[in-house]
Write a protein that holds these residues in place. Structure first.
Motif, PDB file in Angstrom:
ATOM      1  N   ASP A  45       0.846  -1.180   0.000  1.00 12.72           N
ATOM      2  CA  ASP A  45       0.000   0.000   0.000  1.00 12.72           C
ATOM      3  C   ASP A  45       0.885   1.235   0.000  1.00 12.72           C
ATOM      4  O   ASP A  45       1.725   1.411   0.882  1.00 12.72           O
ATOM      5  N   ASN A  46       0.718   2.110  -0.957  1.00 16.27           N
ATOM      6  CA  ASN A  46       1.538   3.313  -1.083  1.00 16.27           C
ATOM      7  C   ASN A  46       1.338   4.250   0.104  1.00 16.27           C
ATOM      8  O   ASN A  46       2.256   4.913   0.538  1.00 16.27           O
ATOM      9  N   GLN A  47       0.153   4.310   0.668  1.00 17.24           N
ATOM     10  CA  GLN A  47      -0.114   5.185   1.809  1.00 17.24           C
ATOM     11  C   GLN A  47       0.682   4.733   3.027  1.00 17.24           C
ATOM     12  O   GLN A  47       1.162   5.549   3.799  1.00 17.24           O
ATOM     13  N   ALA A  48       0.834   3.445   3.222  1.00 16.61           N
ATOM     14  CA  ALA A  48       1.600   2.942   4.363  1.00 16.61           C
ATOM     15  C   ALA A  48       3.063   3.340   4.231  1.00 16.61           C
ATOM     16  O   ALA A  48       3.719   3.665   5.215  1.00 16.61           O
ATOM     17  N   ALA A  49       3.590   3.346   3.025  1.00 19.35           N
ATOM     18  CA  ALA A  49       4.983   3.721   2.805  1.00 19.35           C
ATOM     19  C   ALA A  49       5.184   5.216   3.070  1.00 19.35           C
ATOM     20  O   ALA A  49       6.225   5.626   3.584  1.00 19.35           O
ATOM     21  N   GLN A  50       4.212   6.029   2.739  1.00 18.40           N
ATOM     22  CA  GLN A  50       4.325   7.472   2.961  1.00 18.40           C
ATOM     23  C   GLN A  50       4.199   7.818   4.440  1.00 18.40           C
ATOM     24  O   GLN A  50       4.805   8.779   4.911  1.00 18.40           O
ATOM     25  N   ALA A  51       3.439   7.048   5.206  1.00 18.44           N
ATOM     26  CA  ALA A  51       3.223   7.330   6.621  1.00 18.44           C
ATOM     27  C   ALA A  51       4.428   6.922   7.472  1.00 18.44           C
ATOM     28  O   ALA A  51       4.630   7.471   8.543  1.00 18.44           O
TER      29      ALA A  51
END
Length: 67
Positions: A48-54
């Motif tokens: 998940d791209n959002q998990a990497a950004q967080a």
């Protein structure tokens, strides 16, 4: 003319075991002279791209900053 493909229960089980649990990827079956000789499984993991950004950025080592 091509020989008919021979698939016994052992090969069916092998193919099913390679496909089982595969979420993203492919299974390549190689046939020679009408017989299965190889099965290759390529599995891909998607994140998940959002998990990497967080997540906070990984610390960089001091050696990386030397000129």
């Amino acid at each position: 003319m091509a020989k008919p493909l021979e698939i016994d229960e052992v090969w069916q089980d092998r193919i099913l075991s390679q496909v089982s649990g595969l979420e993203y990827g492919s299974v390549l079956i190689t046939v020679h002279d009408g017989r299965i000789v190889q099965i290759e499984r390529t599995e891909r993991k998607r994140f998940d791209n959002q998990a990497a950004q967080a997540a906070p950025p990984a610390p960089r080592s001091a050696a990386a900053h030397k000129p």
